[in-house]
Design a protein around this motif. Structure first.
Motif, short mmCIF file in Angstrom:
data_model
loop_
_atom_site.label_atom_id
_atom_site.label_comp_id
_atom_site.label_asym_id
_atom_site.label_seq_id
_atom_site.Cartn_x
_atom_site.Cartn_y
_atom_site.Cartn_z
N PHE A 117 -7.44 -1.30 4.99
CA PHE A 117 -6.53 -0.56 5.87
C PHE A 117 -7.27 0.60 6.54
CE2 PHE A 117 -3.59 2.71 7.11
CZ PHE A 117 -2.45 2.04 7.56
N ARG B 282 0.84 -1.21 0.00
CA ARG B 282 0.00 0.00 0.00
C ARG B 282 0.87 1.25 0.00
NH1 ARG B 282 -5.19 -1.70 1.86
NH2 ARG B 282 -5.07 -3.74 2.88
N ARG C 10 -5.57 -1.05 -6.81
CA ARG C 10 -6.40 0.16 -6.82
C ARG C 10 -5.67 1.21 -7.65
NH1 ARG C 10 -7.89 -1.30 -1.32
NH2 ARG C 10 -10.11 -1.80 -1.40
N THR D 76 -6.91 -6.58 -8.97
CA THR D 76 -5.97 -6.80 -7.86
C THR D 76 -5.20 -5.54 -7.46
OG1 THR D 76 -4.20 -7.48 -9.35
CG2 THR D 76 -5.66 -9.22 -8.56
N ALA E 183 -6.52 3.05 2.04
CA ALA E 183 -7.76 2.73 1.32
C ALA E 183 -8.25 1.38 1.82
CB ALA E 183 -7.52 2.67 -0.19
N LYS F 284 -2.37 -6.35 -4.67
CA LYS F 284 -2.17 -7.67 -4.07
C LYS F 284 -1.38 -8.54 -5.03
CE LYS F 284 -4.81 -10.93 -4.83
NZ LYS F 284 -4.80 -12.15 -5.68
P1 TMP Z 1 -8.04 -4.35 0.78
O1 TMP Z 1 -7.85 -2.89 1.06
O2 TMP Z 1 -9.48 -4.74 0.62
O3 TMP Z 1 -7.31 -5.22 1.76
O4 TMP Z 1 -7.36 -4.62 -0.65
C1 TMP Z 1 -6.02 -4.32 -0.88
C2 TMP Z 1 -5.67 -4.60 -2.34
O5 TMP Z 1 -5.78 -5.97 -2.63
C3 TMP Z 1 -6.60 -3.89 -3.34
O6 TMP Z 1 -5.79 -3.36 -4.37
C4 TMP Z 1 -7.48 -4.97 -3.88
C5 TMP Z 1 -6.67 -6.22 -3.71
N1 TMP Z 1 -7.47 -7.38 -3.35
C6 TMP Z 1 -7.39 -8.53 -4.11
O7 TMP Z 1 -6.68 -8.58 -5.11
N2 TMP Z 1 -8.13 -9.61 -3.72
C7 TMP Z 1 -8.92 -9.61 -2.62
O8 TMP Z 1 -9.56 -10.63 -2.32
C8 TMP Z 1 -8.98 -8.41 -1.84
C9 TMP Z 1 -9.84 -8.34 -0.61
C10 TMP Z 1 -8.23 -7.33 -2.24
#
Ligand code: TMP
Length: 237
Positions: A101, A94, A200, A198, A98, A177
């Motif tokens: 978090f 991160r 943001r 995956t 967002a 992620k």
């Molecule tokens: P989060 O803020 O919901 O933890 O997500 C962090 C990052 O991970 C965001 O860019 C989206 C990605 N993500 C996935 O790729 N797979 C998932 O199952 C989740 C919850 C988030």
């Protein structure tokens, strides 16, 4: 190399065996889920965007010193990758607060960090991918100490490369992620995908979301967002 039987079907991709035991074919679907599969939908054209964008990112990262599973793009939706066994950790980097978090720590979204954060979740939908630290990962035998150190350093390198790359497209990389896998001989490589599912992505000028949060949060304009980020990536290529 010939496509053989389906080995696995996940929420967004299918995996097929090939005539080469070291290679598999990944096929990207338009299916979208969120909240551990509770929310389901379709994003028209997503499979093509995620396949092609992931492959561009993997090529860029290979050039930048991060080993990946990427081998060859076969078509709009299908890619040959090295067969790996996935390390059951979701590795999240991160740059700006967002999502989970902001929720977990009670802060607003959009606060830039002085340094990127790296966190792990245990990849397990039944348990809702719980957050875990290095010692938990070791206790659960999910990875060795050396693997954890390597995975973290690769994840930060990916962030360095991609943050600059997206900024050059007028996009802020908020967070993302990653998943890593082990080749037969134990080598750790970057696997899975790097896509609007995956990551943001926020438009640098307007703050507009260009990623799957539009689907997760029912913001509308989902297909348009995938098309827009894809357009910027392909125009740069
Ligand atoms: P989060 O803020 O919901 O933890 O997500 C962090 C990052 O991970 C965001 O860019 C989206 C990605 N993500 C996935 O790729 N797979 C998932 O199952 C989740 C919850 C988030």
């Amino acid at each position: 190399m010939e496509k053989k039987e389906q080995l696995y079907e996940g929420k967004a991709k299918k995996v097929f065996a090939t005539s080469d035991p070291a290679l598999v074919i990944v096929s990207y679907k338009d299916d979208a889920t969120a909240f551990d599969g509770l929310k389901k939908g379709t994003i028209a054209g997503k499979g093509v965007v995620n396949n092609r964008m992931t492959n561009m990112m993997m090529r860029l990262l290979e050039k930048s010193g991060v080993p990946t599973h990427f081998v060859e793009e076969l078509s709009d939706r299908e890619t040959v990758v090295k067969k790996v066994s996935i390390v059951p950790l979701e590795v999240i980097v991160r740059n700006v607060s967002a999502g989970s978090f902001a929720k977990r720590y009670g802060v607003e979204e959009g606060i830039p960090f002085d340094e990127p954060t790296v966190e792990f979740s245990y990849k397990n939908d039944d348990l809702h991918d719980p957050l875990l630290n290095d010692s938990h990962a070791l206790a659960l035998h999910l990875a060795t100490k050396e693997e954890i150190a390597l995975i973290k350093s690769y994840a930060l390198r990916v962030n360095e490369v991609l943050e600059g790359y997206f900024l050059s497209l007028g996009v802020r990389l908020i967070d993302f992620k990653l998943e890593f896998g082990r080749l037969q001989d134990g080598t750790i490589v970057l696997a899975d995908e790097i896509s609007p599912d995956t990551c943001r992505f926020w438009d640098a000028a307007t703050g507009e979301k260009l990623d799957k949060d539009r689907f997760r949060r029912d913001l509308g304009g989902v297909e348009e967002a995938y098309r827009e980020i894809f357009k910027r990536v392909t125009e740069k290529d």
